[in-house]
Design a protein around this motif. Sequence first.
Motif, PDB file in Angstrom:
ATOM      1  N   TYR A   1      -6.227 -12.324  -2.082  1.00  0.00           N
ATOM      2  CA  TYR A   1      -5.452 -12.162  -0.857  1.00  0.00           C
ATOM      3  C   TYR A   1      -5.124 -10.681  -0.657  1.00  0.00           C
ATOM      4  CZ  TYR A   1      -4.261 -17.006  -2.228  1.00  0.00           C
ATOM      5  OH  TYR A   1      -4.297 -18.306  -2.634  1.00  0.00           O
ATOM      6  N   GLY A   2      -4.573 -10.400   0.519  1.00  0.00           N
ATOM      7  CA  GLY A   2      -3.974  -9.092   0.749  1.00  0.00           C
ATOM      8  C   GLY A   2      -4.844  -8.154   1.560  1.00  0.00           C
ATOM      9  N   HIS A   3      -4.277  -6.990   1.867  1.00  0.00           N
ATOM     10  CA  HIS A   3      -4.973  -5.960   2.635  1.00  0.00           C
ATOM     11  C   HIS A   3      -4.243  -4.645   2.434  1.00  0.00           C
ATOM     12  CE1 HIS A   3      -1.805  -6.149   5.804  1.00  0.00           C
ATOM     13  NE2 HIS A   3      -1.751  -7.414   5.426  1.00  0.00           N
ATOM     14  N   GLY A   4      -4.826  -3.572   2.904  1.00  0.00           N
ATOM     15  CA  GLY A   4      -4.309  -2.252   2.616  1.00  0.00           C
ATOM     16  C   GLY A   4      -2.934  -1.970   3.170  1.00  0.00           C
ATOM     17  N   LEU A   5      -2.527  -2.687   4.211  1.00  0.00           N
ATOM     18  CA  LEU A   5      -1.225  -2.424   4.833  1.00  0.00           C
ATOM     19  C   LEU A   5      -0.137  -3.385   4.368  1.00  0.00           C
ATOM     20  CD1 LEU A   5      -2.438  -1.618   8.456  1.00  0.00           C
ATOM     21  CD2 LEU A   5      -1.673  -0.016   6.696  1.00  0.00           C
ATOM     22  N   SER A   6      -0.432  -4.195   3.354  1.00  0.00           N
ATOM     23  CA  SER A   6       0.565  -5.159   2.894  1.00  0.00           C
ATOM     24  C   SER A   6       1.737  -4.479   2.192  1.00  0.00           C
ATOM     25  CB  SER A   6      -0.082  -6.187   1.955  1.00  0.00           C
ATOM     26  OG  SER A   6      -0.749  -5.545   0.884  1.00  0.00           O
ATOM     27  N   ARG A   7       1.544  -3.258   1.696  1.00  0.00           N
ATOM     28  CA  ARG A   7       2.636  -2.463   1.130  1.00  0.00           C
ATOM     29  C   ARG A   7       2.425  -1.016   1.541  1.00  0.00           C
ATOM     30  NH1 ARG A   7       4.347  -4.453  -4.422  1.00  0.00           N
ATOM     31  NH2 ARG A   7       5.218  -5.990  -2.996  1.00  0.00           N
ATOM     32  N   GLN A   8       3.474  -0.375   2.056  1.00  0.00           N
ATOM     33  CA  GLN A   8       3.341   0.984   2.576  1.00  0.00           C
ATOM     34  C   GLN A   8       4.393   1.901   1.962  1.00  0.00           C
ATOM     35  OE1 GLN A   8       3.001   1.042   6.909  1.00  0.00           O
ATOM     36  NE2 GLN A   8       2.199  -1.040   6.898  1.00  0.00           N
ATOM     37  N   TYR A   9       4.118   3.213   2.035  1.00  0.00           N
ATOM     38  CA  TYR A   9       4.980   4.216   1.413  1.00  0.00           C
ATOM     39  C   TYR A   9       5.310   5.335   2.401  1.00  0.00           C
ATOM     40  CZ  TYR A   9       3.764   1.792  -2.878  1.00  0.00           C
ATOM     41  OH  TYR A   9       3.615   0.832  -3.849  1.00  0.00           O
ATOM     42  N   LYS A  10       5.631   4.943   3.640  1.00  0.00           N
ATOM     43  CA  LYS A  10       5.987   5.939   4.643  1.00  0.00           C
ATOM     44  C   LYS A  10       7.225   6.746   4.229  1.00  0.00           C
ATOM     45  CE  LYS A  10       4.248   3.381   8.691  1.00  0.00           C
ATOM     46  NZ  LYS A  10       4.647   2.767   9.980  1.00  0.00           N
ATOM     47  N   THR A  11       8.188   6.080   3.601  1.00  0.00           N
ATOM     48  CA  THR A  11       9.418   6.767   3.205  1.00  0.00           C
ATOM     49  C   THR A  11       9.115   7.937   2.273  1.00  0.00           C
ATOM     50  OG1 THR A  11      10.630   4.683   3.390  1.00  0.00           O
ATOM     51  CG2 THR A  11      11.699   6.462   2.194  1.00  0.00           C
ATOM     52  N   LEU A  12       8.190   7.749   1.333  1.00  0.00           N
ATOM     53  CA  LEU A  12       7.817   8.840   0.436  1.00  0.00           C
ATOM     54  C   LEU A  12       7.082   9.939   1.196  1.00  0.00           C
ATOM     55  CD1 LEU A  12       6.631   6.988  -2.813  1.00  0.00           C
ATOM     56  CD2 LEU A  12       8.922   7.753  -2.178  1.00  0.00           C
ATOM     57  N   VAL A  13       6.256   9.548   2.168  1.00  0.00           N
ATOM     58  CA  VAL A  13       5.511  10.535   2.950  1.00  0.00           C
ATOM     59  C   VAL A  13       6.458  11.371   3.809  1.00  0.00           C
ATOM     60  CG1 VAL A  13       3.751  10.829   4.755  1.00  0.00           C
ATOM     61  CG2 VAL A  13       3.420   9.133   2.946  1.00  0.00           C
ATOM     62  N   GLN A  14       7.528  10.747   4.293  1.00  0.00           N
ATOM     63  CA  GLN A  14       8.476  11.472   5.143  1.00  0.00           C
ATOM     64  C   GLN A  14       9.227  12.574   4.411  1.00  0.00           C
ATOM     65  OE1 GLN A  14      10.480   7.951   6.558  1.00  0.00           O
ATOM     66  NE2 GLN A  14       9.585   8.107   8.601  1.00  0.00           N
ATOM     67  N   THR A  15       9.114  12.630   3.082  1.00  0.00           N
ATOM     68  CA  THR A  15       9.643  13.770   2.347  1.00  0.00           C
ATOM     69  C   THR A  15       8.811  15.021   2.601  1.00  0.00           C
ATOM     70  OG1 THR A  15       8.298  13.365   0.362  1.00  0.00           O
ATOM     71  CG2 THR A  15      10.423  12.224   0.511  1.00  0.00           C
ATOM     72  N   LYS A  16       7.648  14.837   3.222  1.00  0.00           N
ATOM     73  CA  LYS A  16       6.691  15.914   3.529  1.00  0.00           C
ATOM     74  C   LYS A  16       6.124  16.548   2.268  1.00  0.00           C
ATOM     75  CE  LYS A  16       8.987  17.048   7.932  1.00  0.00           C
ATOM     76  NZ  LYS A  16       8.024  16.468   8.837  1.00  0.00           N
ATOM     77  N   LYS A  17       6.115  15.762   1.181  1.00  0.00           N
ATOM     78  CA  LYS A  17       5.631  16.293  -0.096  1.00  0.00           C
ATOM     79  C   LYS A  17       4.344  15.640  -0.582  1.00  0.00           C
ATOM     80  CE  LYS A  17      10.275  17.498  -1.724  1.00  0.00           C
ATOM     81  NZ  LYS A  17      11.326  17.245  -2.763  1.00  0.00           N
ATOM     82  N   ILE A  18       3.979  14.483   0.001  1.00  0.00           N
ATOM     83  CA  ILE A  18       2.771  13.778  -0.439  1.00  0.00           C
ATOM     84  C   ILE A  18       2.052  13.178   0.763  1.00  0.00           C
ATOM     85  CG2 ILE A  18       3.875  13.167  -2.643  1.00  0.00           C
ATOM     86  CD1 ILE A  18       3.847  10.218  -1.592  1.00  0.00           C
ATOM     87  N   ILE A  19       0.781  12.817   0.546  1.00  0.00           N
ATOM     88  CA  ILE A  19       0.012  11.982   1.455  1.00  0.00           C
ATOM     89  C   ILE A  19      -0.179  10.632   0.771  1.00  0.00           C
ATOM     90  CG2 ILE A  19      -2.291  11.615   2.443  1.00  0.00           C
ATOM     91  CD1 ILE A  19      -2.486  14.614   2.870  1.00  0.00           C
ATOM     92  N   ALA A  20       0.003   9.532   1.497  1.00  0.00           N
ATOM     93  CA  ALA A  20      -0.229   8.197   0.955  1.00  0.00           C
ATOM     94  C   ALA A  20      -1.426   7.567   1.658  1.00  0.00           C
ATOM     95  CB  ALA A  20       1.003   7.311   1.122  1.00  0.00           C
ATOM     96  N   VAL A  21      -2.243   6.867   0.899  1.00  0.00           N
ATOM     97  CA  VAL A  21      -3.413   6.202   1.476  1.00  0.00           C
ATOM     98  C   VAL A  21      -3.524   4.792   0.901  1.00  0.00           C
ATOM     99  CG1 VAL A  21      -4.684   8.351   1.841  1.00  0.00           C
ATOM    100  CG2 VAL A  21      -4.972   7.125  -0.295  1.00  0.00           C
ATOM    101  N   SER A  22      -4.139   3.907   1.670  1.00  0.00           N
ATOM    102  CA  SER A  22      -4.397   2.545   1.218  1.00  0.00           C
ATOM    103  C   SER A  22      -5.703   2.081   1.826  1.00  0.00           C
ATOM    104  CB  SER A  22      -3.245   1.618   1.605  1.00  0.00           C
ATOM    105  OG  SER A  22      -3.135   1.511   3.019  1.00  0.00           O
ATOM    106  N   PHE A  23      -6.187   0.911   1.425  1.00  0.00           N
ATOM    107  CA  PHE A  23      -7.513   0.483   1.869  1.00  0.00           C
ATOM    108  C   PHE A  23      -7.717  -0.995   1.584  1.00  0.00           C
ATOM    109  CE2 PHE A  23      -7.681   1.548  -2.533  1.00  0.00           C
ATOM    110  CZ  PHE A  23      -8.683   0.797  -3.117  1.00  0.00           C
ATOM    111  N   ASN A  24      -8.708  -1.566   2.243  1.00  0.00           N
ATOM    112  CA  ASN A  24      -9.170  -2.922   1.955  1.00  0.00           C
ATOM    113  C   ASN A  24     -10.311  -2.876   0.942  1.00  0.00           C
ATOM    114  OD1 ASN A  24      -7.436  -3.706   4.005  1.00  0.00           O
ATOM    115  ND2 ASN A  24      -9.057  -4.263   5.443  1.00  0.00           N
ATOM    116  N   TYR A  25     -10.425  -3.917   0.158  1.00  0.00           N
ATOM    117  CA  TYR A  25     -11.611  -4.119  -0.681  1.00  0.00           C
ATOM    118  C   TYR A  25     -11.942  -5.602  -0.658  1.00  0.00           C
ATOM    119  CZ  TYR A  25      -8.025  -5.309  -4.208  1.00  0.00           C
ATOM    120  OH  TYR A  25      -6.950  -5.853  -4.878  1.00  0.00           O
ATOM    121  N   ARG A  26     -13.189  -5.931  -0.934  1.00  0.00           N
ATOM    122  CA  ARG A  26     -13.605  -7.337  -0.858  1.00  0.00           C
ATOM    123  C   ARG A  26     -12.889  -8.186  -1.905  1.00  0.00           C
ATOM    124  NH1 ARG A  26     -19.976  -6.429  -0.938  1.00  0.00           N
ATOM    125  NH2 ARG A  26     -19.260  -4.408  -1.745  1.00  0.00           N
TER     126      ARG A  26
END
Length: 599
Positions: free
Chosen positions: A123-148
Motif C-alpha cells: 500500500y501507500g504512495h509518496g505523498l502519504s507522509r510529508q515533511y513540509k514543516t522541516l522544509v520551511q526551516t529553509k535548511k533542507i529539501i525533502a523528496v518522496s516518490f512512488n515505487y511498485r
Amino acid sequence: MWTCIILLFYTFAILVQGDEDWKLVNTTQGPVRGRKDSDGGLYVFYNIPYATAPTGTDRFKAPLPPPVWMSPFDAVNRDIRCPQGPNESNMREDCLVANLFVPDTTETNLPVLVNVHGGAFQYGHGLSRQYKTLVQTKKIIAVSFNYRLGVHGFLCLGTEGAPGNAGIKDQVAFLRWIRKNIASFGGNPEDVTLIACSAGSGSVDVLTLSSATEGLFNKAIMESGISTGATGVVIDPIQNAKNFAKELGFNDVDDLDKLEEFYTTASYQQLTSDLYAIVDNEDVMIRFAPCVEKDVGQERVIMDTPMNVMKQGNYTKVPLLYGFTNMEGSMRLSYFDTWKIRMNEKFSDFLPAELRFDSEAIKEEVAQKVKQFYFGNDPVSEASMVSYLLYFTDVLFAYPMLRSLSTRVEALGDTIYLFEYSFVDEQTPLFPHTDVRGAGHCFQSRAVADQDLSGSTEEYKRMVEILREYTLNFIFTGSPTPSGSSLPQWPPANAQRSPYMSLGSVIELKENILENRAAFWDAIYEEYYGGPVMPSATTTTTTTTTVAVAVTNPDLTTNDPTTPVPATTPDPGSDGAVSLMISNVLFMAVLSLFYLSLQ
C-alpha cells in the motif's frame, strides 16, 4: 519598430503576470515548473516521472528510463498511485513519479531528505507522509516518490521475466535520478539522508546493504522496520507466488513457465484483489516483499541474505538513526479475537518464519518455551493482552532490529543511534482489556512528519519539537546531538545495544534495551535462525550488457540507440495550458521580431 517590440513584450508581461508563484527548474528530462505552496515558505513539484514502469509481459522487470519533454512540464499533483488495494483511486501501472519540496530561498547545496513510504510493500504512495514543516526551516529539501507494490513490485520467480525486486529497483532508479537532478533544485547530491518507517524502513535497510546504491546517500533514519522480521526479505518467494496464484484460481503452479505467464497476463485488478492472503500471516512474514535474486543476466540489488551481508561486512556503512516503539504489537490488535484461540491451539504457527527446525517435534518444543516465556501457564486471553502486545512487538520489529544492530556493530563498527519511543499522554487511548497506554507502530515517525497539532497536548507538542530537532541535527551532521546541542546527549550504541535513548515522558539515556526479552530471543535465534532460502544457481541469459545498463541505470544524456526513451510528453495536468500559452507567446514574439528586422 521599437514601439512594436516594446508593445510585444508588454503584452507578454501581462500574460505571464502571476508567474512569481512558479519556479522553473531544468532537469535532465526537460524543464519543470513547481508552484509556491499555499502555506508559504516552499515550492512543491509533484508527480515528476523519474522512470517508466514497464507493462505487459515486462511488467515485473526493472524500470525503464523516464520520458523527456521540450516545453515546461507543470509539476502539479495528479494523485498518481501504483496498483494496490481494490478501493484505491488514480491507480496506473506506469506510476513512477517523484515529489520535491524545495524551500523558498536562494541558498543552494542544501541537505536532501528522501522519504521511502511504508505500507507492508502493498500500500501507500509518496505523498502519504510529508515533511513540509522541516522544509520551511529553509535548511533542507525533502523528496518522496512512488515505487511498485505488491505483486507488481515484488513477484520473485528467479526468471528473466520476473527476476524479483522491481520495487527496490524503482527505489534505486529514483536515487540515481536524485543524484543527477537534485543540484538543479538547490540540493547537494553528496548529502542525502533516507528516512522511512515500517516497510519503507525495511527497504532502506536493503538499500544500505546493496552495492547498487553506493554513493547515492550518506545517512539513514530507520524506524520500526528492518530487512529481517516482518518487513524483511522473504523466506521462499517462489512458494509464495504459487500459493497466491492458487488463491486467484490458477492451479498449474508447478510449471514455472506457466506460472510466469499467468502473472504477466493477469490484470492489475486481479493481482490486487486479494491482499489479505499477502499480509495477514501468523508467522510474521509478508508474502510479496524483497527477495534474494538469482543471476539471470540483469542487475541485481539483493545478491545474498541480509544477515550474511552484515556478518561478512560486505556493505558500505553510513550513520544510522534507528529504533522502534514500545508497543509495535498493537498493529495486531484487530486479530486478537481470532488469534487468541489459534495461539492456544497451536502456538507454533505464530513463530517467526525465519526460524528453521529439523523436525515438527523440535518446533513444538520451542513454541511451548516461547509461549511459557510470554504467557506463563495461562492461556492467551483478555487477561494477557499486554503479553500478546509485547510478543508481537518483539517478533515483528524490535528483536530483528536489535539483532541486526549487533551484527553491524560487530562486523564494521557501524555508528548507530538507538532509541525506543514510548511517549504517551492523556490523549493516547488505553489498550483493550487493560489500563495500559503505549506507542503504536510508527508513532515516532508521525511525530516528525507534518501534522495538525492544534488539538494536541503541550507535552506532545514539546515531544514533536524535540524529535524534529534530533532529526534535523542528524540530517545536518550525522549525529542527533552534535557539539553545542542543548538536547540530552545521545551517543551511538555498542554491540550489546547500549546505550539507547528512551523517548518517553522523560527523555533519558538508558542501558539494556528489552533486557531479558532480547536475551531470550538471542538464544533461540543463535540455534534456530535459518533465514531466506537461497536461490539455486542458474545459467546467465544472453541479455547484452548495453541493454542491461539501459534498463537498470538509465542515463538520459546518452545517445545510445539501444536505450528506449518514450517519446510522448506526460500529461502536464490542469495547468498545462499556461505553459502552452507562454510558449506560443514567446514563439510569436520571436517571429514578430524576425519580421520587423526584415523591414
